[in-house]
Scaffold this motif. Structure first.
Motif, PDB file in Angstrom:
ATOM      1  N   GLU A  58      -3.516  -0.410  -8.351  1.00  0.00           N
ATOM      2  CA  GLU A  58      -4.065  -1.731  -7.983  1.00  0.00           C
ATOM      3  C   GLU A  58      -2.939  -2.736  -7.754  1.00  0.00           C
ATOM      4  O   GLU A  58      -3.005  -3.567  -6.836  1.00  0.00           O
ATOM      5  CB  GLU A  58      -5.042  -2.207  -9.061  1.00  0.00           C
ATOM      6  CG  GLU A  58      -5.860  -3.426  -8.657  1.00  0.00           C
ATOM      7  CD  GLU A  58      -6.388  -3.408  -7.217  1.00  0.00           C
ATOM      8  OE1 GLU A  58      -6.216  -4.433  -6.527  1.00  0.00           O
ATOM      9  OE2 GLU A  58      -6.937  -2.380  -6.757  1.00  0.00           O
ATOM     10  N   ASN A  61      -1.745  -2.086  -4.359  1.00  0.00           N
ATOM     11  CA  ASN A  61      -2.724  -2.601  -3.400  1.00  0.00           C
ATOM     12  C   ASN A  61      -2.574  -4.110  -3.216  1.00  0.00           C
ATOM     13  O   ASN A  61      -2.684  -4.625  -2.096  1.00  0.00           O
ATOM     14  CB  ASN A  61      -4.137  -2.258  -3.899  1.00  0.00           C
ATOM     15  CG  ASN A  61      -5.191  -2.429  -2.818  1.00  0.00           C
ATOM     16  OD1 ASN A  61      -4.921  -2.244  -1.637  1.00  0.00           O
ATOM     17  ND2 ASN A  61      -6.394  -2.787  -3.218  1.00  0.00           N
ATOM     18  N   GLN A  62      -2.281  -4.805  -4.296  1.00  0.00           N
ATOM     19  CA  GLN A  62      -2.133  -6.274  -4.208  1.00  0.00           C
ATOM     20  C   GLN A  62      -0.917  -6.666  -3.365  1.00  0.00           C
ATOM     21  O   GLN A  62      -0.936  -7.687  -2.675  1.00  0.00           O
ATOM     22  CB  GLN A  62      -2.048  -6.871  -5.614  1.00  0.00           C
ATOM     23  CG  GLN A  62      -3.415  -6.940  -6.268  1.00  0.00           C
ATOM     24  CD  GLN A  62      -3.368  -7.276  -7.749  1.00  0.00           C
ATOM     25  OE1 GLN A  62      -2.303  -7.553  -8.306  1.00  0.00           O
ATOM     26  NE2 GLN A  62      -4.516  -7.259  -8.385  1.00  0.00           N
ATOM     27  N   GLU A  65      -2.050  -6.428   0.148  1.00  0.00           N
ATOM     28  CA  GLU A  65      -2.879  -7.601   0.472  1.00  0.00           C
ATOM     29  C   GLU A  65      -2.000  -8.807   0.781  1.00  0.00           C
ATOM     30  O   GLU A  65      -2.238  -9.545   1.742  1.00  0.00           O
ATOM     31  CB  GLU A  65      -3.823  -7.920  -0.699  1.00  0.00           C
ATOM     32  CG  GLU A  65      -5.038  -7.022  -0.737  1.00  0.00           C
ATOM     33  CD  GLU A  65      -5.973  -7.335  -1.903  1.00  0.00           C
ATOM     34  OE1 GLU A  65      -5.791  -8.383  -2.557  1.00  0.00           O
ATOM     35  OE2 GLU A  65      -6.873  -6.522  -2.155  1.00  0.00           O
ATOM     36  N   LYS A  66      -0.965  -8.983  -0.036  1.00  0.00           N
ATOM     37  CA  LYS A  66      -0.042 -10.111   0.137  1.00  0.00           C
ATOM     38  C   LYS A  66       0.586 -10.096   1.530  1.00  0.00           C
ATOM     39  O   LYS A  66       0.812 -11.137   2.134  1.00  0.00           O
ATOM     40  CB  LYS A  66       1.032 -10.036  -0.947  1.00  0.00           C
ATOM     41  CG  LYS A  66       2.144 -11.053  -0.826  1.00  0.00           C
ATOM     42  CD  LYS A  66       3.132 -10.908  -1.984  1.00  0.00           C
ATOM     43  CE  LYS A  66       4.377 -11.736  -1.757  1.00  0.00           C
ATOM     44  NZ  LYS A  66       5.333 -11.581  -2.873  1.00  0.00           N
ATOM     45  N   ASP A  68      -0.769  -8.636   4.164  1.00  0.00           N
ATOM     46  CA  ASP A  68      -1.791  -8.545   5.206  1.00  0.00           C
ATOM     47  C   ASP A  68      -1.818  -7.170   5.882  1.00  0.00           C
ATOM     48  O   ASP A  68      -1.924  -7.059   7.107  1.00  0.00           O
ATOM     49  CB  ASP A  68      -1.545  -9.656   6.244  1.00  0.00           C
ATOM     50  CG  ASP A  68      -2.832 -10.005   6.974  1.00  0.00           C
ATOM     51  OD1 ASP A  68      -3.905  -9.788   6.404  1.00  0.00           O
ATOM     52  OD2 ASP A  68      -2.739 -10.481   8.131  1.00  0.00           O
ATOM     53  N   GLU A  70      -3.727  -3.595   6.464  1.00  0.00           N
ATOM     54  CA  GLU A  70      -5.070  -3.006   6.349  1.00  0.00           C
ATOM     55  C   GLU A  70      -4.970  -1.737   5.510  1.00  0.00           C
ATOM     56  O   GLU A  70      -4.193  -0.830   5.826  1.00  0.00           O
ATOM     57  CB  GLU A  70      -5.620  -2.681   7.737  1.00  0.00           C
ATOM     58  CG  GLU A  70      -7.041  -2.159   7.699  1.00  0.00           C
ATOM     59  CD  GLU A  70      -7.647  -1.902   9.080  1.00  0.00           C
ATOM     60  OE1 GLU A  70      -8.866  -1.657   9.136  1.00  0.00           O
ATOM     61  OE2 GLU A  70      -6.901  -1.936  10.082  1.00  0.00           O
TER      62      GLU A  70
END
Length: 304
Positions: A58, A61-62, A65-66, A68, A70
């Protein structure tokens, strides 16, 4: 439709499959271990717990996300290890190649079928059965494709030998315009400190012209020198046996100047920062007990 594009290891990442540790199943038995490092932790009672590994992935994954990116995740198979997405397939240019993996891991491909369905079906390839090749051994590097293999006559006796010379030849035929170079790796069934399970356990490019390398992971010094010639010795960060054991070469690039690394890799992370990289440090030490780390957990689909 996913427009696949992977030319190298470090261009800006846009889409990736990230493994999952959910419903990872019970600790394997001694006879179920795929590699000597997992075996070591099974015997010592220090095999990682699912809840800890879920937290580590996780954190990874973050970071995506930071930036951008996909992110696709495998569909969950109950009580099954689906962390190491890199093993089950890989992209070169705009082609997705399914790996012929250890037979009991076939279900992992089914769990990403929904992603494969978004690709041009004429660009999805499954090699013939005699071809063994896993994504951890395959590194596109612009005009080169670097491939880890094991040339010993006892190949079939090593569960840690994952890519054979048929695999190398298959890639040469598929990509005739690339320079395909194979590297004969050191393998061990019993000593994780002397086992380069995949090429990314002893080498990985970072940035535009740098790399991380473990000289003793190569059976032939000439293979190590081949990489020194390409990158230049001054551009290579040489890791030591214990650092290789903790998988210092198995970090992951989001961009030429952004690297995701394990927070305990102090010497490496300092070198990266000194060379102008942004280092996103995350905890990943529990997952590393299974002889895989950040690169192993990812299957990049699109880079700029």
């Amino acid at each position: 439709m996913l427009k696949l594009n992977i030319k190298n290891e470090t261009s800006r990442l846009r889409a990736v499959i990230l493994g999952t540790a959910q419903s990872n199943g019970p600790t394997p038995t001694k006879s179920e271990a795929y590699d000597p490092k997992s075996l070591e932790h099974i015997l010592a009672g220090t095999y990682p717990l699912e809840e800890d590994m879920v937290k580590e992935i996780e954190a990874f994954n973050q970071v995506f996300e930071k930036y951008d990116v996909e992110v696709f995740r495998p569909q969950i198979i109950e009580n099954y290890n689906q962390i190491f997405a890199r093993d089950i397939g890989f992209v070169i240019d705009d082609v997705f190649i399914k790996a012929n993996i250890l037979p009991d891991r076939e279900r992992e491909l089914d769990a990403i079928q929904y992603v494969i369905n978004q690709m041009d079906p004429t660009k999805v390839v499954r090699p013939p059965e005699k071809v063994h090749i896993e994504g951890g051994d395959v590194m596109p590097w612009n005009e080169h494709i670097f491939i880890g293999t094991y040339k010993g006559s006892d190949y079939k006796d090593y569960i840690t030998a994952r890519t054979n010379m048929y695999g190398v030849d298959f890639i040469k035929e598929m990509f005739p315009n690339k320079i395909v170079k194979e590297f004969d790796l050191v393998k061990s069934r019993i000593e994780p400190r002397d086992n380069a399970l995949h090429l990314d356990c002893c080498f990985q490019p970072v940035g535009i012209d740098k790399g991380i390398i473990y000289k003793s992971g190569f059976r032939e010094e000439a293979d190590y020198l081949y990489l020194v010639d390409i990158f230049g010795k001054e551009n290579l960060f040489h890791i030591e046996r214990e650092e290789m054991y903790h998988m210092n070469s198995n970090i992951f690039s989001i961009a030429p100047d952004v690297v995701v690394s394990e927070r305990n890799f102090t010497r490496l992370n300092n070198w990266l920062r000194a060379n102008g990289f942004t280092v996103e440090e995350i905890p990943y030490a529990e997952i590393s007990k299974q002889e895989g780390l950040l690169r192993c957990s990812t299957l990049p689909l699109i880079r700029d």
